[in-house]
Design a protein around this motif. Sequence first.
Motif, short mmCIF file in Angstrom:
data_model
loop_
_atom_site.label_atom_id
_atom_site.label_comp_id
_atom_site.label_asym_id
_atom_site.label_seq_id
_atom_site.Cartn_x
_atom_site.Cartn_y
_atom_site.Cartn_z
N GLU A 122 -53.16 53.12 87.09
CA GLU A 122 -54.25 53.90 86.49
C GLU A 122 -55.12 53.01 85.59
O GLU A 122 -56.35 53.00 85.72
CB GLU A 122 -53.65 55.06 85.69
CG GLU A 122 -54.73 55.95 85.07
CD GLU A 122 -54.13 57.12 84.32
OE1 GLU A 122 -54.90 57.89 83.73
OE2 GLU A 122 -52.89 57.25 84.34
N GLU A 123 -54.49 52.26 84.69
CA GLU A 123 -55.27 51.41 83.79
C GLU A 123 -55.94 50.27 84.55
O GLU A 123 -57.06 49.86 84.22
CB GLU A 123 -54.36 50.85 82.70
CG GLU A 123 -53.82 51.93 81.77
CD GLU A 123 -52.98 51.34 80.66
OE1 GLU A 123 -53.50 50.47 79.95
OE2 GLU A 123 -51.83 51.76 80.50
N THR A 124 -55.27 49.77 85.58
CA THR A 124 -55.86 48.68 86.37
C THR A 124 -57.13 49.14 87.06
O THR A 124 -58.16 48.44 87.06
CB THR A 124 -54.85 48.17 87.40
OG1 THR A 124 -53.64 47.79 86.73
CG2 THR A 124 -55.39 46.98 88.16
N LEU A 125 -57.11 50.32 87.65
CA LEU A 125 -58.30 50.82 88.33
C LEU A 125 -59.43 51.13 87.35
O LEU A 125 -60.61 51.01 87.70
CB LEU A 125 -57.95 52.08 89.13
CG LEU A 125 -56.99 51.87 90.31
CD1 LEU A 125 -56.72 53.18 91.02
CD2 LEU A 125 -57.57 50.84 91.29
N GLU A 126 -59.08 51.51 86.13
CA GLU A 126 -60.12 51.73 85.12
C GLU A 126 -60.84 50.42 84.78
O GLU A 126 -62.07 50.39 84.64
CB GLU A 126 -59.51 52.34 83.87
CG GLU A 126 -59.12 53.80 84.01
CD GLU A 126 -60.31 54.69 84.27
OE1 GLU A 126 -61.40 54.39 83.74
OE2 GLU A 126 -60.18 55.67 85.02
N PHE A 127 -60.08 49.35 84.66
CA PHE A 127 -60.70 48.07 84.30
C PHE A 127 -61.36 47.41 85.51
O PHE A 127 -62.15 46.48 85.33
CB PHE A 127 -59.65 47.13 83.70
CG PHE A 127 -59.39 47.38 82.25
CD1 PHE A 127 -60.13 46.75 81.28
CD2 PHE A 127 -58.41 48.28 81.85
CE1 PHE A 127 -59.90 46.98 79.94
CE2 PHE A 127 -58.17 48.52 80.52
CZ PHE A 127 -58.92 47.88 79.55
N VAL A 128 -61.05 47.86 86.72
CA VAL A 128 -61.80 47.38 87.89
C VAL A 128 -63.26 47.83 87.80
O VAL A 128 -64.16 47.16 88.32
CB VAL A 128 -61.12 47.88 89.18
CG1 VAL A 128 -62.02 47.68 90.39
CG2 VAL A 128 -59.82 47.14 89.41
N LYS A 129 -63.51 48.93 87.09
CA LYS A 129 -64.88 49.44 86.91
C LYS A 129 -65.53 48.92 85.62
O LYS A 129 -66.57 49.41 85.22
CB LYS A 129 -64.85 50.97 86.86
CG LYS A 129 -64.13 51.61 88.04
CD LYS A 129 -63.99 53.10 87.81
CE LYS A 129 -63.14 53.76 88.87
NZ LYS A 129 -62.91 55.20 88.60
N HIS A 130 -64.91 47.97 84.97
CA HIS A 130 -65.40 47.50 83.65
C HIS A 130 -66.80 46.90 83.77
O HIS A 130 -67.15 46.29 84.79
CB HIS A 130 -64.42 46.47 83.08
CG HIS A 130 -64.51 46.33 81.59
ND1 HIS A 130 -65.42 45.50 80.98
CD2 HIS A 130 -63.80 46.90 80.59
CE1 HIS A 130 -65.27 45.56 79.67
NE2 HIS A 130 -64.28 46.40 79.40
N LYS A 131 -67.59 47.06 82.72
CA LYS A 131 -68.97 46.56 82.75
C LYS A 131 -69.04 45.04 82.60
O LYS A 131 -70.03 44.44 82.98
CB LYS A 131 -69.77 47.24 81.65
CG LYS A 131 -69.22 46.98 80.25
CD LYS A 131 -70.03 47.72 79.19
CE LYS A 131 -69.48 47.47 77.80
NZ LYS A 131 -70.26 48.20 76.76
N ASN A 132 -67.98 44.43 82.03
CA ASN A 132 -67.96 42.98 81.87
C ASN A 132 -67.56 42.33 83.19
O ASN A 132 -66.47 42.61 83.71
CB ASN A 132 -66.98 42.58 80.76
CG ASN A 132 -67.10 41.11 80.39
OD1 ASN A 132 -67.04 40.24 81.26
ND2 ASN A 132 -67.26 40.84 79.11
#
Length: 901
Positions: free
Chosen positions: A410-420
């Motif tokens: 869950e957290e990994t997929l959230e950071f896959v969408k990160h703006k950086n």
Amino acid sequence: MAEGEEDFSSLPFSERFAHKNWKVRKGGYEDAKQQFEKTPDESDPIFAEFLQDPGMWKGAVTDSNVAAQQDGLASYCAFLKYAGPAACVRTRGHTVGGIAEKGLPSTRPAAKASALEALLLCVELDKSGPVIDEIIPVLSHKVPKVVAAALTGLTAIYHNFGCKIVDPKVVLKALPKVFGHADKNVRAEAQNLTVELYRWLKEAMKPLFWGELKPVQQQDLEKLFEAVKQEPPPKQERLTITQQAEADAGSGSGPGAETGEGDGGEEEYAEDDDGEAEILDLADPVDVFPKIPNDFSEQLGSSKWKDRKEALDALYSALNVPKIKDGQFDEIVRGLAKCMKDANVAVVTLAANCVDLLAKGIRNGFIKYRATVMSPIMERLKEKKQTVADALGQALDAVFIATSLADCLEETLEFVKHKNPQVKQETVKFLIRCLRTTREVPSKPDIKSIAEAATKLLTDSSETNRAGGAEILGTLMKIMGERAMTPFFDGLDDIRKTKIKEYFETAEVKAKDRPKPIVGPPKTASAPAAKKAVGSKKPLGMKKPAAAAASPPVQELAPSPSKPATKSIPSKLGGLSKPGGLPTPGGALKKRLGGPGGVASPQRRVISPPSEEQPQQAPVSKFGLGRGLAGRPIARPSAPSEPAPAPVPAAPAVSGLAAMERAELEELRLEKERFVRLAEDLKYERTKLNSQVTELQNQNAQLIEDHTRDVLSIKAKETQLVRARSDAEAAEQNVQKQQREIERLKRELSRALRSGALNSPTSIPDQFSMAIPDPASIYQDQGSNGPMSRSGLHMGPRFESTRPRSYASASPSEEKENGLESPGLSRRKFSPTFGNAHPGLASPTRSSMFGSGSASGEEQSARSAEPAENWKRAAEVTSQLKARIEQMKARQGLTRPPAQR
């Protein structure tokens, strides 16, 4: 047999094995071996005598005659092969120690080979622990040849079974002792054993024994290890009986077995066991809390980066152990998570290394800390310095290994969408590593989430992220198969599909989704299917698994008149069959429903069509009427019908038995789907609760931080308040002091006003010295606002001696300013020596001031003889002094100046 020799073949084996004549013993060993090889299964009566008296084999494997010992070892190997696991369990306590001590060091190659095979069979048929425990004491034998032979046997065991099956911890702890042996052959065999263990364990084995070796021995071993590092990873060459049963079950039966779809046994097992044995399985847990400094939290919160780095260095040294004893690491983990926001990259790198060690050290115990550190680590992936990025990635990998893909997804997929872009790129790399190393096949909802995120990456502006999305889909396809991933490729162009296909072909994964076997109609079992022991060098000769030997007898059911008997077809339902052509209960149906041998599913009988001569009988359930799969009859007798003119091969597919099986199978499938849905719901609830816990933990951490900041602010305000109070008290004391000084001056001034000497015009010559103050002192009193004399007048030399010189004299400029430039009023006339010309002005005593008794007669006569101008000058001085006094009073506000009167 030659004439005159007694025939001992009629004696029981117990007597022949213990006979004093070695030839009789040798004949008994040979005869036993031949009879073992002719037995149909493990239940043959020939084995009963040897199982009841397992001590017979101790003399056979350690026979004093080398020729008889060779046959005794060969006979024992045959006994283990054909008698099964029970033979190993009953006899290994009597034989393994003797084989290691007298069989392995034998000078005969055949006897030595049989001894080694016997040890391998003991490990294969049951477990390795008891065998290793019997061999370890032989390493302390006083004969070097025996020790070297025991080391050779251990090397062969690890070479064939690997460190996953045979625990290496006990052997690794015994290595330093054999490396210190005086015999060079023993040391050489110890090197061989160490190199074999290094093939499986790599660097994980060193913490247990490496420090006890001499530097020269370490250097020699390092040279040997360099050659091993270039070799491919080792694979297990022999499987245990449990692994053979799993391989047989994995090979399957039915339609899939004929096409080779289910044949995976040995290859799949070897693939699952690739890699090094984990160091956690070798080392003992260490309590690291005594090594952590007591002021760790204070140093970690210091404003100096050097203090924070020193605290992390101490923590790293404490955590740098193979295995960590679980404990309360909550405060430490929160501190490490806070360090991820540190401005100093050295602190961040050290904190990531500490997370790596902690996750590897406690493994499953790190699950409760994952949510605390994972998000801060991923947020810090924006760091462009490669060393810091590598340390953060290594920490994330350790966290993933300690948890699972489902926990981290869950957290990994959230950071896959990160703006950086940097954070996104490093997170994609981490997700690819997770898919490659996970041993669990992702669930369908997780697969959908991963595929959707990867599909969005295919349209990313960065080429690296687009390639990462294609690699994620290719790796996921390697796990799930092409068919399962087809729905996610709709709408993709051919270029992207080709790219994904390339990654699919080159991807290496450890988890693979196995397709469910297609359930086909049951087939008639007439001839037993011969099975070969998977992974063994020699066939064991066992006819059926031990679990099948205790199965209930097979019931027979009269065939329907419409289905005449056909020729026997080799059965693919059962495993290893019994004599007589009947299949072993617990065959393909149980394998399809519950696993190998029907262990996980309710027990059912396999009913085979009887011959035509048998009478028809109704099926009888062993368990009677009741609910559940085991309580219902397997099949119903079909209604009689006209016999078919010719046999139809497809008739069993529409039988009542097959229909009932399909109905039960559908029921089980529905139940399984319900359980899967329930598990998915529970997993979703768990994920939701985990996210809530994470949010509450973040809020708690923020509140703690705010509280700490408020406390510090309050302490600063209190410090300022204390200082202000201290300043106020000092000012108040100063004011009181000034008030007291003012009161004193007022009293002095009032006394001076009450003195009538200044205002009385009479007796001026007699009171001259008393009424006339020192002009210099008057000037100083007015100019400096300092203290005045008691009467405000000059009190003579005694008073001047206690005052500063500035009070006693004035400069010529001050005298001129004050109007004292008269030639007759120079400074020396008002000095202490002024009394020589005017004794009345210089007398320090009251009597001298008034010209009474202390003056001599000469002075009185001189005073009367002074000329008249002296009196005029004195009168002028007196008037000037009076005017001066009036001016002084006017300045101090005591009286109005003469012009205003």
